[in-house]
Design an enzyme around this catalytic site. Structure first.
Site, short mmCIF file in Angstrom:
data_model
loop_
_atom_site.label_atom_id
_atom_site.label_comp_id
_atom_site.label_asym_id
_atom_site.label_seq_id
_atom_site.Cartn_x
_atom_site.Cartn_y
_atom_site.Cartn_z
N ARG A 4 -9.83 1.28 8.91
CA ARG A 4 -9.51 -0.22 9.28
C ARG A 4 -10.58 -0.82 10.15
O ARG A 4 -10.52 -1.93 10.59
CB ARG A 4 -8.33 -0.05 10.23
CG ARG A 4 -7.08 -0.59 9.28
CD ARG A 4 -5.77 -0.45 10.43
NE ARG A 4 -4.66 -1.26 10.15
CZ ARG A 4 -3.86 -0.46 9.42
NH1 ARG A 4 -3.67 0.59 9.35
NH2 ARG A 4 -2.66 -1.28 9.43
N ARG A 6 11.04 -1.80 11.55
CA ARG A 6 9.95 -1.13 12.05
C ARG A 6 9.74 -2.28 13.23
O ARG A 6 9.95 -3.53 12.98
CB ARG A 6 8.41 -1.29 11.30
CG ARG A 6 8.27 0.00 10.52
CD ARG A 6 7.39 -0.20 9.57
NE ARG A 6 6.23 -0.90 10.16
CZ ARG A 6 4.90 -0.90 9.45
NH1 ARG A 6 4.88 -0.61 8.06
NH2 ARG A 6 3.93 -1.39 10.15
N ARG A 11 -1.07 -9.07 13.31
CA ARG A 11 -1.75 -7.79 12.30
C ARG A 11 -2.58 -8.61 11.34
O ARG A 11 -3.58 -7.94 10.89
CB ARG A 11 -0.59 -7.15 12.01
CG ARG A 11 0.05 -6.03 12.86
CD ARG A 11 1.54 -5.67 12.49
NE ARG A 11 1.50 -4.94 11.32
CZ ARG A 11 2.70 -4.97 10.56
NH1 ARG A 11 3.90 -5.54 11.00
NH2 ARG A 11 2.57 -4.34 9.43
N LYS A 40 0.96 -1.22 -0.04
CA LYS A 40 -0.09 -0.07 0.07
C LYS A 40 0.79 1.32 0.08
O LYS A 40 0.45 2.14 -0.71
CB LYS A 40 -0.93 -0.04 1.30
CG LYS A 40 -1.93 -0.90 1.46
CD LYS A 40 -2.81 -1.00 2.36
CE LYS A 40 -2.34 -0.86 3.80
NZ LYS A 40 -1.79 -2.10 4.24
N ARG A 91 11.41 -7.29 4.43
CA ARG A 91 11.41 -5.90 4.69
C ARG A 91 12.31 -5.37 6.06
O ARG A 91 13.12 -4.79 6.19
CB ARG A 91 10.08 -5.35 4.80
CG ARG A 91 9.95 -3.91 5.34
CD ARG A 91 8.83 -3.44 5.02
NE ARG A 91 7.52 -3.53 5.90
CZ ARG A 91 6.44 -3.13 5.87
NH1 ARG A 91 5.86 -2.53 4.65
NH2 ARG A 91 5.73 -3.31 6.87
#
Ligand code: AMP
Length: 191
Positions: free
Chosen positions: A90, A137, A148, A15, A129
């Site tokens: 969300r 992160r 998540r 996204k 990532r």
């Protein structure tokens, strides 16, 4: 003509990458709630500390906090050419609040771009990532990621029928290459 967009999909669907490209091409403002929250977390404020514990646990920040946050930015002049919401709404509550805010502002959503990616691919992408990034992160680890994804499937995907009824959903194959996904989005946006 302004473009008011939502980009929707699970964590790791791409996204942020696609929203950045859309911002560059169309001059719309990229509004990433995750980035806004992470900025507040690193400010070290008491609110930031509270938010960090929620993000690190892979849970959702309460709706009232999120609705207030997005209410401030949607009114800013930077959104005159349009916006792309990345990470909001969300929950159904957030989706309904967004509708109300837009009505008040005299704006309408044009498209909800949905990036579809299978769960097993997402886990691999996010862990890659985390491994590649120097400043990973703190919520990009396997345990939080699974949480998540569970939150996304339980609380976020149920919003889709709400947008479908409004005829706004544009499904994109998020498993294609980054450039192919961008091309599919450009087709939706008429460029
Ligand atoms: P993201 O960068 O969009 O993956 O968001 C990172 C984290 O920020 C999420 O896992 C949530 O903890 C929080 N967050 C971001 N946007 C929202 C939202 N609209 N509602 C609740 N929590 C959010």
């Amino acid at each position: 003509m302004s473009k008011n967009l939502v980009i929707f999909g699970p964590p790791g669907a791409g996204k942020g990458t696609q929203a950045t490209r859309i911002q560059e091409k169309y001059g719309v403002r990229h509004l990433s709630t995750g980035d806004m929250l992470r900025a507040e977390c690193s400010s070290g404020s008491p609110l930031g500390e509270m938010l960090k514990s929620i993000l690190d646990a892979g849970q959702l920040v309460p709706d009232d906090v999120m609705i207030q946050l997005i209410g401030y930015v949607l009114d800013e002049p930077g959104c005159a050419e349009g916006f792309i919401l990345d990470g909001f709404p969300r929950t159904l509550e957030q989706a309904k609040a967004l509708d109300e805010m837009l009505v008040k502002a005299g704006k309408e959503l044009d498209h909800v771009i949905v990036l579809g990616v299978d769960d097993d691919i997402l886990v691999g992408r996010i862990l890659a990532r985390a491994a590649q990034s120097g400043d990973a992160r703190s919520d990009d680890n396997e345990e939080t990621l699974k949480k998540r994804l569970g939150v996304y499937n339980d609380q976020t995907t149920p919003i889709l029928p709400y947008f479908e009824e409004k005829g706004l959903v544009r499904k994109i194959d998020g498993m294609a290459s980054i450039d192919e996904v961008t091309a599919q989005i450009n087709e939706v946006l008429g460029a």
